[in-house]
Structures are given as C-alpha cells and as structure tokens.
Design a protein around this motif. Structure first.
Motif, PDB file in Angstrom:
ATOM      1  N   LEU A   1       0.829  -1.194   0.000  1.00 55.20           N
ATOM      2  CA  LEU A   1       0.000   0.000   0.000  1.00 55.20           C
ATOM      3  C   LEU A   1       0.871   1.254   0.000  1.00 55.20           C
ATOM      4  O   LEU A   1       0.587   2.236  -0.707  1.00 55.20           O
ATOM      5  N   LEU A   2       1.952   1.213   0.776  1.00 58.32           N
ATOM      6  CA  LEU A   2       2.897   2.329   0.804  1.00 58.32           C
ATOM      7  C   LEU A   2       3.618   2.467  -0.528  1.00 58.32           C
ATOM      8  O   LEU A   2       3.834   3.577  -1.026  1.00 58.32           O
TER       9      LEU A   2
ATOM     10  N   LEU B   1       2.481   1.561  -3.499  1.00 59.24           N
ATOM     11  CA  LEU B   1       1.541   2.108  -4.478  1.00 59.24           C
ATOM     12  C   LEU B   1       1.441   3.626  -4.349  1.00 59.24           C
ATOM     13  O   LEU B   1       1.411   4.346  -5.347  1.00 59.24           O
ATOM     14  N   LYS B   2       1.403   4.106  -3.122  1.00 60.72           N
ATOM     15  CA  LYS B   2       1.333   5.554  -2.890  1.00 60.72           C
ATOM     16  C   LYS B   2       2.630   6.230  -3.317  1.00 60.72           C
ATOM     17  O   LYS B   2       2.609   7.315  -3.924  1.00 60.72           O
TER      18      LYS B   2
ATOM     19  N   ASN C   1       4.684   5.219  -5.621  1.00 55.95           N
ATOM     20  CA  ASN C   1       4.726   5.241  -7.087  1.00 55.95           C
ATOM     21  C   ASN C   1       3.991   6.453  -7.634  1.00 55.95           C
ATOM     22  O   ASN C   1       4.474   7.133  -8.547  1.00 55.95           O
ATOM     23  N   ASP C   2       2.813   6.714  -7.094  1.00 57.67           N
ATOM     24  CA  ASP C   2       2.038   7.875  -7.541  1.00 57.67           C
ATOM     25  C   ASP C   2       2.799   9.175  -7.292  1.00 57.67           C
ATOM     26  O   ASP C   2       2.818  10.073  -8.138  1.00 57.67           O
ATOM     27  N   ALA C   3       3.421   9.270  -6.117  1.00 59.80           N
ATOM     28  CA  ALA C   3       4.162  10.490  -5.780  1.00 59.80           C
ATOM     29  C   ALA C   3       5.357  10.688  -6.710  1.00 59.80           C
ATOM     30  O   ALA C   3       5.615  11.801  -7.192  1.00 59.80           O
TER      31      ALA C   3
END
Length: 210
Positions: free
Chosen positions: A106-107, A109-110, A112-114
């Motif tokens: 989950l971290l 995935l976040k 990657n977006d950042a």
C-alpha cells in the motif's frame, strides 16, 4: 516479499504476463470480483499490474513490449479522464486487490504515484520511473542467489538440469537488465547528448575526459 515485487516489476516492463501472474499469486493477491466477472480467466494479476503502473493492461502486455509504451499519450486531462473511467469500472476489483495484497505494498503504491507526479512536474517522461524501478529490480534479482536458483529448485531431477536452469535464469535477468539499461542510455542521448549520457551510464569514467 521484496524479491517477488522485483519479479513483478520485471514482468511489467518486459510484458511477461506469466511472470506477473506467478508473482501476484505468490504474493497472495486475488480479486473475487474479477473471478466472478471473468470466470475461468484468472485475471487478478492484471489489476495489480495496472495499479502499480497506472496503465491499462493492454498497454502493459502490448506485443513487441516497446519500453516507450509507458510514456504518456494525449493531454493530461485526457489521461485523467481515462484513469478515472478505469477506476470507476474496476473499483470493486481494486478494493479486493488492496485487501489481499501485503500491507507494505500500500505504501509502495502511494510512493509510485508520488514519484510519477514529481517526475511529471519536473518535465520527465512517464517511462522514467518505470525504467529506473525495473533496472533496480533486475539488479536485485541478479545479486540475490535465491532468485537465480528459483527455476532449478523446481527442477531437482539432476545436477545437469539444475545447472542449466540456473544459467538460463541468469541469462534471462541479464538480458532484461541490459535491455532496460540500453533504452535508458538511448533516451539520455536523445535528451542530453552523447557525452552526458555516457557519463551517466559509465560513471567510473573521469568527468574531465568527457
């Protein structure tokens, strides 16, 4: 866990659907909603790959697996609309994947977006973060003895078959690493020129020579 994620990233960049599927299963990622919507097709892995890359499965598994397929197409508004439409359509499946995947992901995935957002704001390409991650993943798989013997562990018939499997595995990883490295080098040549690209690719060269 971390090495399985490396396997998945290598599979995403190299358009290796079977590798992505195998890694997602070993990580325990599953979507009941996808199984019900597409019975008998076993497509849960397509969702986690799309979530990691923010690209449609058709792009990830594109035949010919050109590494520039991850670059953005169309305006930012068009990209946002397409992403929003996909999220709305597959929301229930996405929830299943998030509930089944390891908590650490989950971290990731976040993050990657950042990273994609920062790269975009700095004028970088969408493929930049994918390729850098893929390069690091291939390197991690190459230096870890467990991954180079993964195929041989499944084939314990003889010493010969074990050795050949290990050799085949190392060649596969080396080719993937070289392919990504060459693509990054050529992209740098196009963006910054030959000397800058060579100094980044071969940092051991004295900068004064370049």
């Amino acid at each position: 866990y971390s090495l399985e994620l490396c396997e998945m990233w290598k599979g995403i960049v190299m358009a290796d659907a079977e590798s992505i599927k195998a890694s997602s299963k070993r990580l325990g990622i599953r979507s009941k909603w996808m199984d019900e919507r597409f019975p008998g097709m076993d497509l849960s892995h397509t969702l986690i790959a799309a979530m990691l890359s923010a690209k449609e499965w058709s792009v990830i598994a594109m035949q010919g697996n050109a590494l520039d397929r991850f670059d953005s197409r169309g305006s930012q508004e068009e990209q946002r609309k397409a992403l929003s439409a996909n999220v709305s359509e597959y929301l229930n499946g996405i929830v299943d994947v998030l509930e089944s995947c390891p908590r650490d992901m989950l971290l990731i995935l976040k993050a990657n977006d950042a990273l994609r957002s920062v790269s975009s704001q700095l004028g970088g390409l969408s493929s930049d973060t994918f390729l850098i991650t893929a390069l690091a993943s291939c390197k991690a798989l190459l230096v870890d003895p467990k991954t180079t013997s993964r195929l041989s562990a499944a084939k314990q018939h003889s010493f010969c078959s074990s050795s050949l499997s290990t050799l085949s595995r190392r060649i596969e990883l080396l080719l993937a690493y070289a392919r990504v490295k060459i693509f990054i080098f050529l992209a740098d040549v196009q963006s910054y020129g030959m000397w800058k690209a060579m100094s980044d690719t071969f940092p051991i060269w004295p900068s004064s020579i370049l």
